[in-house]
Scaffold this active site. Structure first.
Site, PDB file in Angstrom:
ATOM      1  CG  ASP A   1      -0.264  -3.930   2.850  1.00  0.00           C
ATOM      2  OD1 ASP A   1       0.346  -3.198   1.590  1.00  0.00           O
ATOM      3  OD2 ASP A   1      -0.314  -3.145   3.742  1.00  0.00           O
TER       4      ASP A   1
ATOM      5  CG  HIS B   1      -0.244   0.359   2.550  1.00  0.00           C
ATOM      6  ND1 HIS B   1       0.155  -0.580   3.193  1.00  0.00           N
ATOM      7  CD2 HIS B   1      -0.043   1.585   3.070  1.00  0.00           C
ATOM      8  CE1 HIS B   1       0.662   0.210   4.363  1.00  0.00           C
ATOM      9  NE2 HIS B   1       0.341   1.431   4.188  1.00  0.00           N
TER      10      HIS B   1
ATOM     11  CB  SER C   1       3.317   1.630   6.476  1.00  0.00           C
ATOM     12  OG  SER C   1       1.863   1.975   7.125  1.00  0.00           O
TER      13      SER C   1
END
EC number: 3.4.21.21
Length: 466
Positions: free
Chosen positions: A302, A253, A404
């Protein structure tokens, strides 16, 4: 006059009629018939000395000859039933008597030879104990210890990788950069910078230990040597994990909105974003590979694999994290309670990002607990088999935006492994929510196949999965 024999018989048998008869017989002697205990010329009760003379065990035939000989086990307890006191007279020792009495009174529990595989048996009261030979264990020595050396049982005792073999004992193996020692279970590095080791800690003077700072604190410089920083056009984008000199793992992502791929770089050896200390190594990202099943804007699958334009140089501050074998990750690492996540993410929800690399110790949750929690929140994405949850539901600690793509690193017997990738969550450290991580074990074969492949044209590549 009541004979002494009759009085003794009445005393031993406790027969009131007998005593009464004696009373009748001697009524003329002056004793009260209804009160035989009252003293009179012919008393019913005998003296203490006389009573002691009666309360001896009954002698056997030829007792006068037996008393002249020492106690005999054969004569006293095998030809006839003996008492504990008689046995004690024979053995002359309380402990020896007890050992004999256990077997004599309830039978020999070892008579059926319950101990297997050469084990020796010790009789107990209504029980027994088996003493096993070194290679066996169990209540009856029925279990061969080598049969317990299977990979699902504490990784078979192996330090790194374990393989089961039909009909033979399991075998241990080591990750690339390590070799198996003579003990058959331990691994030793064969290269200067093996994956999963922290040189700063390995080389530190043992007399001055400095433990890792966890719980949302600064990761001391060099103690998260696999941490990568991804940036585009000079701005911080995401985190990443170095898994060998040319490959970095991250989250898919992170690249949903990238337009200028040529300005995407990965920085290794970074610690403080506000200063340059000479340990940093910047590399242009040549290619970003994501699963064909990943849909931008969603949370499933992801994961991304980044190929660097040039390999990094391994140093005390730049070391890869081990990418574990799938079976080892699912069978062993998944059950390690706590792991580390790191990054330069926001210190608070909607707050400023960290300048220094932060690290957090998070507990891993059972999938069922994670599913139950996600169902309580209507707008929460589903937790799939390609994810897992970790963190604290009380809102005290969590990974956050900017983290992330960073590593969820798990420590096992001296080596660190990549088990997760920071993926998503409901806010940052929100009460009632956990952090969600990509389950790396699901992608081991996919990652390994890509890392063995030749470069292909294009910066963004969608590779078939599974």
């Amino acid at each position: 006059m009541v004979s002494q024999a009759l009085r003794l018989l009445c005393l031993l048998l406790g027969l009131q009629g007998c005593l009464a008869a004696g009373g009748v017989a001697e009524a003329s002697g002056g004793e009260t018939r209804d009160m035989p205990w009252k003293p009179g010329p012919h008393r019913v009760f005998i003296t203490q000395e006389e009573a002691h003379g009666v309360l001896h065990r009954r002698r056997r035939a030829n007792a006068f000859l037996e008393e002249l000989r020492p106690g005999s086990l054969e004569r006293e307890c095998k030809e006839e039933q003996c008492s504990f006191e008689e046995a004690r007279e024979i053995f002359k020792d309380l402990e020896r008597t007890k050992l004999f009495w256990i077997s004599y009174s309830d039978g020999d529990q070892c008579a059926s030879s319950p101990c297997q595989n050469g084990g020796s048996c010790k009789d107990q009261l209504q029980s027994y104990i088996c003493f096993c030979l070194p290679a066996f264990e169990g209540r009856n020595c029925e279990t061969y210890k080598d049969d317990q050396l299977i990979c699902v049982n504490e990784n078979g005792g192996c330090e790194q990788y374990c393989s089961d073999h039909t009909g033979t004992k399991r075998s241990c193996r080591c990750h690339e950069g390590y070799s198996l020692l003579a003990d058959g279970v331990s691994c030793t590095p064969t290269v200067e910078y093996p994956c999963g080791k922290i040189p700063i800690l390995e080389n530190r003077n043992a007399s001055k230990p400095q433990g890792r700072i966890v719980g949302g604190k600064v990761c001391p410089k060099g103690e998260c040597p696999w941490q990568x920083l991804l940036x585009v056009n000079g701005a911080q984008l995401c985190g990443g994990t170095l898994i060998n000199t040319i490959w970095v793992a991250s989250a898919a992502h992170c690249f949903d909105k990238i337009k200028n791929w040529r300005n995407l770089i990965a920085v290794l050896g970074e610690h403080d974003l506000s200063e340059h200390d000479g340990d940093e190594q910047s590399r242009r990202v040549a290619q970003v590979i994501i699963p064909s099943t990943y849909i931008p804007g969603t949370t499933n699958h992801d994961i991304a694999l980044l190929r660097l334009h040039q390999p990094v140089v391994l140093t005390d501050h730049v070391v890869p994290l081990c990418l574990p074998e799938r079976a080892f990750s699912e069978r062993t690492l998944a059950f390690v309670r706590f792991s580390l996540v790191s990054g330069w993410g926001q210190l608070l929800d909607r707050g400023a990002t960290a300048l220094e690399l932060m690290v957090l110790n998070v507990p891993r949750l059972m999938t069922q607990d994670c599913l139950q929690q996600s169902r309580k929140v209507g707008d929460s994405p589903n937790i799939t088999e390609y994810m897992f949850c970790a963190g604290y539901s009380d809102g005290s600690k969590d990974s956050c935006k900017g983290d992330s793509g960073g590593p969820h690193a798990t420590h096992y017997r001296g080596t660190w492994y990549l088990t997760g990738i920071v993926s998503w969550g409901q806010g940052c450290a929100s009460v009632g929510h956990f952090g969600v991580y990509t389950r790396v074990s699901q992608y081991i074969e996919w990652l390994q196949k890509l890392m063995r492949s030749e470069p292909r044209p294009g910066v963004l590549l969608r590779a078939p999965f599974p």
